[in-house]
Design an enzyme around this catalytic site. Structure first.
Site, PDB file in Angstrom:
ATOM      1  N   SER A  20       0.814  -1.210   0.000  1.00 48.93           N
ATOM      2  CA  SER A  20       0.000   0.000   0.000  1.00 48.93           C
ATOM      3  C   SER A  20       0.853   1.268   0.000  1.00 48.93           C
ATOM      4  O   SER A  20       1.838   1.371   0.718  1.00 48.93           O
ATOM      5  CB  SER A  20      -0.914   0.015   1.233  1.00 48.93           C
ATOM      6  OG  SER A  20      -1.640   1.219   1.288  1.00 48.93           O
ATOM      7  N   LYS A  76     -14.891  -3.453   4.545  1.00 49.55           N
ATOM      8  CA  LYS A  76     -15.620  -2.187   4.491  1.00 49.55           C
ATOM      9  C   LYS A  76     -17.083  -2.287   4.929  1.00 49.55           C
ATOM     10  O   LYS A  76     -17.664  -1.305   5.405  1.00 49.55           O
ATOM     11  CB  LYS A  76     -15.551  -1.598   3.073  1.00 49.55           C
ATOM     12  CG  LYS A  76     -14.154  -1.123   2.694  1.00 49.55           C
ATOM     13  CD  LYS A  76     -14.146  -0.505   1.314  1.00 49.55           C
ATOM     14  CE  LYS A  76     -12.747  -0.007   0.959  1.00 49.55           C
ATOM     15  NZ  LYS A  76     -12.718   0.667  -0.354  1.00 49.55           N
ATOM     16  N   ASP A 112     -14.290   7.166   0.085  1.00 42.94           N
ATOM     17  CA  ASP A 112     -14.164   6.583  -1.254  1.00 42.94           C
ATOM     18  C   ASP A 112     -15.071   7.302  -2.251  1.00 42.94           C
ATOM     19  O   ASP A 112     -14.689   7.520  -3.395  1.00 42.94           O
ATOM     20  CB  ASP A 112     -14.542   5.101  -1.235  1.00 42.94           C
ATOM     21  CG  ASP A 112     -13.439   4.207  -0.699  1.00 42.94           C
ATOM     22  OD1 ASP A 112     -12.264   4.618  -0.766  1.00 42.94           O
ATOM     23  OD2 ASP A 112     -13.756   3.107  -0.218  1.00 42.94           O
ATOM     24  N   GLY A 139     -18.365  -2.998  -1.092  1.00 37.04           N
ATOM     25  CA  GLY A 139     -18.139  -1.739  -0.396  1.00 37.04           C
ATOM     26  C   GLY A 139     -17.649  -0.627  -1.299  1.00 37.04           C
ATOM     27  O   GLY A 139     -18.170   0.489  -1.268  1.00 37.04           O
ATOM     28  N   TYR A 230      -5.610  -0.146  -8.138  1.00 41.84           N
ATOM     29  CA  TYR A 230      -4.387   0.601  -8.399  1.00 41.84           C
ATOM     30  C   TYR A 230      -3.149  -0.174  -7.977  1.00 41.84           C
ATOM     31  O   TYR A 230      -2.082   0.389  -7.771  1.00 41.84           O
ATOM     32  CB  TYR A 230      -4.413   1.990  -7.753  1.00 41.84           C
ATOM     33  CG  TYR A 230      -4.906   2.070  -6.340  1.00 41.84           C
ATOM     34  CD1 TYR A 230      -4.031   2.222  -5.278  1.00 41.84           C
ATOM     35  CD2 TYR A 230      -6.265   2.018  -6.081  1.00 41.84           C
ATOM     36  CE1 TYR A 230      -4.497   2.316  -3.977  1.00 41.84           C
ATOM     37  CE2 TYR A 230      -6.748   2.123  -4.787  1.00 41.84           C
ATOM     38  CZ  TYR A 230      -5.859   2.263  -3.737  1.00 41.84           C
ATOM     39  OH  TYR A 230      -6.337   2.353  -2.446  1.00 41.84           O
TER      40      TYR A 230
END
Length: 289
Positions: A20, A76, A112, A139, A230
């Site tokens: 991340s 989530k 988000d 989510g 991503y």
């Protein structure tokens, strides 16, 4: 308390999140504000063969002085019953990606939605959006769906491998005006044949779940394609879409802008978007989860 004396401990709760870029973005921005800012990973994949229960992890964060933490796949929606309060967006969407501890209470937010909306506004300006096909109703899909409606999509076609989840999302969404429609679809070939755009909000395409969420032959050159994955930034879906002449939008913008809003929630300070983008880009050639 002056910014330089403030200590902020936050993190990211998820599974398989070692690559991340979120910690790098947050910590760089924290340093720029003169904060003692630590962003750590709560990666359940690294917690042994059987990870601790989610409720124990949330309690752990509170007991050990966390200001809050971000939440990613697959928690989530699962985390919601463990929270004391939800923001308006989190309640509407049934999805939380940011938890803030305030005066002993756990407050769930969803950054988000704004993150995708802002990325879409900047990256897909001028593109047709009368009818858009959304892949994934989990989510992240819930956040993207509402963002698309707020971005002027007139008819949103929602598809998910779990039809009941798609139906639940469709019933929960709040169209911005009475003319908008949200329709659950199962025939991707038919739906993609007349869609102005396609958005992937499934985990398919991630490094640990490689593949493409829709048949490549369904990608028409006049149709734009967006992906929220991503890691990698260049997914198979986007690669195929570009090869076929489609305009594309990667998951970088959503990743950065959701982090921008989360930083505000954690600190009460306004981050520098350009600086956070630079921190994201400087992390390396492969983006995070």
């Amino acid at each position: 308390m002056s910014p330089s004396s403030r200590r902020i401990l936050v993190g990211l709760l998820g599974h398989g999140i070692q690559l991340s870029r979120t910690p790098a973005m947050h910590e760089a921005e924290g340093r720029a504000h003169g904060l003692s800012y630590v962003y750590t990973l709560l990666d359940t994949e690294m917690m042994g063969e059987i990870a601790p229960p989610l409720d124990e992890l949330v309690s752990f964060a509170g007991h050990f002085g966390f200001t809050g933490f971000n939440v990613t796949f697959p928690y989530k929606q699962e985390i919601i019953p463990l929270l004391d309060e939800l923001s308006g967006a989190a309640e509407i969407l049934g999805s939380v990606n940011t938890v803030v501890f305030r005066r002993g209470r756990r407050i769930g937010h969803n950054t988000d939605m704004w993150g995708f909306k802002e990325s879409f506004r900047r990256g897909m300006a001028g593109e047709k959006r009368a009818e858009v096909l959304l892949l994934g109703a989990g989510g992240a899909g819930a956040a993207v769906a509402q963002a698309l409606l707020e971005s002027g999509v007139e008819k949103l076609l929602v598809s998910d491998v779990q039809m009941d989840r798609a139906e639940a999302l469709a019933s929960r969404l709040r169209p911005v005006d009475g003319a908008q429609q949200v329709v659950v679809v199962s025939d991707l070939a038919k739906a993609s044949s007349h869609a102005d755009g396609i958005v992937n909000a499934t985990p398919v395409g991630m490094a640990k779940l490689p593949g493409i969420p829709i048949e490549a032959d369904m990608l028409r050159p006049e149709c734009w394609v967006a992906d929220i994955v991503y890691f990698p930034l260049e997914t198979e879906l986007l690669r195929e879409a570009r090869r076929r002449g489609c305009r594309t939008l990667s998951g970088e913008g959503m990743a950065v802008f959701q982090a921008v809003r989360a930083f505000e929630l954690f600190t009460g300070l306004g981050p520098d978007v350009k600086r956070m983008k630079e921190a994201f880009a400087a992390f390396g050639s492969e983006p995070p989860i």
